[in-house]
Every structure is written in C-alpha cells, then in structure tokens.
Design a protein around this motif. Sequence first.
Motif, PDB file in Angstrom:
ATOM      1  N   VAL B 124      31.354  51.897  24.173  1.00  0.00           N
ATOM      2  CA  VAL B 124      32.696  51.799  23.602  1.00  0.00           C
ATOM      3  C   VAL B 124      33.687  51.351  24.667  1.00  0.00           C
ATOM      4  N   ILE B 125      33.546  51.958  25.855  1.00  0.00           N
ATOM      5  CA  ILE B 125      34.470  51.615  26.936  1.00  0.00           C
ATOM      6  C   ILE B 125      34.308  50.146  27.335  1.00  0.00           C
ATOM      7  N   VAL B 126      33.055  49.744  27.517  1.00  0.00           N
ATOM      8  CA  VAL B 126      32.795  48.345  27.861  1.00  0.00           C
ATOM      9  C   VAL B 126      33.372  47.416  26.792  1.00  0.00           C
ATOM     10  N   GLY B 127      33.168  47.786  25.549  1.00  0.00           N
ATOM     11  CA  GLY B 127      33.700  46.988  24.447  1.00  0.00           C
ATOM     12  C   GLY B 127      35.202  46.826  24.557  1.00  0.00           C
ATOM     13  N   TRP B 128      35.859  47.936  24.856  1.00  0.00           N
ATOM     14  CA  TRP B 128      37.316  47.898  24.954  1.00  0.00           C
ATOM     15  C   TRP B 128      37.748  47.030  26.136  1.00  0.00           C
ATOM     16  N   VAL B 129      37.059  47.193  27.262  1.00  0.00           N
ATOM     17  CA  VAL B 129      37.391  46.410  28.450  1.00  0.00           C
ATOM     18  C   VAL B 129      37.276  44.915  28.145  1.00  0.00           C
ATOM     19  N   GLU B 130      36.198  44.575  27.435  1.00  0.00           N
ATOM     20  CA  GLU B 130      35.997  43.157  27.103  1.00  0.00           C
ATOM     21  C   GLU B 130      37.018  42.662  26.088  1.00  0.00           C
ATOM     22  N   ASP B 131      37.257  43.490  25.078  1.00  0.00           N
ATOM     23  CA  ASP B 131      38.205  43.082  24.035  1.00  0.00           C
ATOM     24  C   ASP B 131      39.607  42.873  24.572  1.00  0.00           C
ATOM     25  N   THR B 132      39.965  43.644  25.585  1.00  0.00           N
ATOM     26  CA  THR B 132      41.334  43.571  26.075  1.00  0.00           C
ATOM     27  C   THR B 132      41.424  42.785  27.378  1.00  0.00           C
ATOM     28  N   GLY B 133      40.329  42.190  27.776  1.00  0.00           N
ATOM     29  CA  GLY B 133      40.330  41.349  28.970  1.00  0.00           C
ATOM     30  C   GLY B 133      40.703  42.093  30.239  1.00  0.00           C
ATOM     31  N   GLN B 134      40.139  43.261  30.415  1.00  0.00           N
ATOM     32  CA  GLN B 134      40.479  44.065  31.593  1.00  0.00           C
ATOM     33  C   GLN B 134      39.386  44.029  32.656  1.00  0.00           C
ATOM     34  N   LYS B 135      38.509  43.060  32.519  1.00  0.00           N
ATOM     35  CA  LYS B 135      37.442  42.968  33.517  1.00  0.00           C
ATOM     36  C   LYS B 135      38.039  42.649  34.869  1.00  0.00           C
ATOM     37  N   ASN B 136      37.405  43.215  35.906  1.00  0.00           N
ATOM     38  CA  ASN B 136      37.841  42.990  37.288  1.00  0.00           C
ATOM     39  C   ASN B 136      39.249  43.488  37.574  1.00  0.00           C
TER      40      ASN B 136
END
Lengths: 260, 207
Positions: B124-136
């Motif tokens: 879920v967390i990874v999904g959210w990070v990807e959906d909101t473009g918070q990678k890196n």
Amino acid sequence: MSARRGVGLSAFQNRSSLSTSYATHGASLRSTHLSSLQTQLSVFQSLLHNFALQHADTIKSNPSFRAEFARMCNAIGVDPLAGSNVKGKGAGKGAIGSLWAKVLGGDVNDFYFELAVRVVEVCRGSRGGNGGLLGVEECKEQVKKGRGIGGGMDVSDDDILRAVKSLNPLGSGFSIVTVGSKQMIRSIPKELNTDQSRVLEAIQVLGYVTASMLEDNLGWEHARAETVIEDLLADSLVWVDLQAPEKEYWSPTSMNDFED
Amino acid sequence: MAPAQPRTAESFTYPQSYSFPPFFTLQPNLQTRLSQLRKWSRLIQRYCRHRHVFKLSLVAALDTPLFKNAELRKRLSVNDALQVVDWMTRDEGGRRAEWIDGGVEAKGGTTWVYWKRPEEWAEVIVGWVEDTGQKNTVLTLYELMNGEMTVGQGIVPREKRSKSNAHGMLDFHGMDAELFHRSLAVLVKRGKAQVFGSEDQQGVKFF
C-alpha cells in the motif's frame, strides 16, 4: 327378427363379423383421434417455439415469466432442459428437444447450466457450516447477490430447482429434499433418517430445540433425543449453544454469510 | 484498550452469523468449528479495519460488541476467544493475527490483528509513493503517518490504483507506529526503501 335373435348357425358368423367391424371402426376412430391430437400438439408446440423465440429475452430476464413458461412446457411434454444433446433420437421428444435448443440457440439450456454452476459454488462455500444442507430460498438469495463472476442472477425458486435437476446426469449427488415445509438442496449425498428429519422440522417451527423439548413434544426417550442430536451435530447439520440453561441446538440454515 | 472511534460515519454491519446464538460457542464438531473459525476471523478483521484498530487486547475486547452481542446476551468466552485468535495466528488461519508479548499465556492476551499483514501494508505504501510521485524524496515518518498529505484517505483515481490498494483508500494514515515500522522494514529488506535518522526524527526514502 330371426337374424337378430341369432339362434341359427349363421348367428355365429354374424356375431364374429359384427365384432370385427366394431373393432375396425374403433381402430379407425382411435387413429383419427390420435392424428388430430398429434396435429393439435404439434401446432401447439410450434406456437410455443414461436412464442419462446419472440420472448427469448423476457424468458431470460424475468424469473416469474420463466417459471410460468417452464410450467407450460412441462404440461405439453417439452422439457427445456432435456434434449439439447439428444439429436433426433426417435422422431418424438428428441427431435423436438434438439429443435428446441436450435430455436432458442441453446440459451435456455445455458441459462440453467450456468445457474447450476452458481448453485454448486454456493453449496460448496457454505458446506462446512451447514453440513451440506442449504435452503433453496437461501441459495436463491446468495445467487442473486452473486459474488462470483458475472454478478448476480435474478432467479426464482423454480429456477434453482430446475438447475439442481439439471445436475442429475452428472451423478453429482446434488438433490432436493423436503424438510418440514422447506425445500432444501442436499449437496452431500447422505440420507436423513426419519428422526433426524423430525428434529430439523421441529427446529424450523420452534427456532431451536433442546433434548427435553424433543422429549416433551415428540414423546421420545432421553437417549433417543440425545442420539439423534449427536448424529446431527456430527454431520454439521446443527450447531450447539452452550450458553443457555439447557443446551440449545440451532440449524445453521438461518445463518448465511458465505466465505468469499 | 478502548477501541478508537469509527473513522467513517457508516455503521458497521455485522454478518448474519452474529445474530446466530450458537456462533458464540465454539462448536465441538471439527468441520463445523473450522467454518466457524473462518467466520470469526473475518468478523474480527472487518471490525478492526472498520475501527482502524491494529492491536486488540482480548480481555478488554470481550466486553465490546465485537465479542458480545448484548441483544442476544451471548458472549464468546475467554477461552474460545483465545482459541479463535490462536487459530488466526497459525498458517491455516492465514496468519491474520500475531500474539504480542508471550501470547496466549500472558494475561490479557494482546494481539496484532492483521487485516493487512506488514507485507500488504508495504505494498500500500509503495503504491501511494508511486501514485503521488514521491520516489527518491525524503519523507519523515511522522508526516507519512500523521501528515496532511496522507489525510483524506487520498482517494486515488481508479486507473492509478495499485492492486493492493484497489479500494483507493490510504488506510495507513494514523496507523500504529510499530506496525508502520515493521511494514517499512519489509521494504528496506527488499531494497525499496531506506530508513535513517534517530528515534523522533526518522526519515525514509523510497526507491
């Protein structure tokens, strides 16, 4: 006069010729009746085909219409389920059946087979909790909700009964049993004995039973009541409530949340 | 532990079995019991999810509507409740619970209720990070758990939802800190995240 009295030798001959002519006349009458009846029936059947063709959509979507239609078919010896695979077996029902499937494009058949698959799913899903005895009513509700593929189906009790019947050739052990006033689908092939049926009936009427209720109402000895209850428990057909003054036994058919 | 207030206005719908008196007595027949345990497990998970509860103290929970149907005057006994949860902790129960501090023997029997397991939370967390473009990007744990950006259940557009977050709800807002750490640990182990900083000021970076 003398001929009618028939006292002479020729009377024997007269009598026998008379009975032959009666017989031939009777036979010809019968055959006219038969052929006119056959014409009527075939006309009626062809009308029914047209009707089915015209109302194919309604038949599929409206459960009460479908039930009436199926009843009508049964009354004149056309089984919407039978015959789809019987290709011209004799000139009689088989031919009608295959024509039937042709006319409807196998839709009616498919409908029931599809429904049967749902019924099997529902029965299997609930088997652990109810010992494989599920009310037709409850099964219907579950099919309507339709957790499975393709969503719910709008069906009537009659449809469920037909669908279960359509499983017969598979020897799957699915059958309809009547317990008290309720029709139920038995998905584990096992006979209920008379005592077991009576207890389940009593539960239907009273909501639950205890050993002493059985003793009072059915005039059973304690041991008999206990044995029957033990058997039902062992088959998962009743659940026990230990938090009551006397052990209460309930039928899980009233509890229908299914595991997904 | 007092259960948290339900987060949503809609009330919890109990399954039909909740109105079935024998449901509150563990059944002697093994097959029946198995089906009953499944039903209880589902009920407990749904209940906790609805209330956004992550830990359950059995002794306290026995007096809550979860285990006690006041209308029927039935309640699952301590022993039966312990058995239900113990079943949930095992493989056959899908490991949907985990005893905390000694488990069954410990008084009060506190347990994690995994309506999502740490691995599932990680997704879920990874999904959210990807959906909101918070990678890196470096995020603090505090803002992830309590910050505004994860508030409002972050309704993610349907087409962008990851499988594990099919309902589009970011349930991890306001989540139990320890469980959140555990979920992050899953990601760290997979090399998908890095946690750094000290106790109060921890940050995390997702790859």
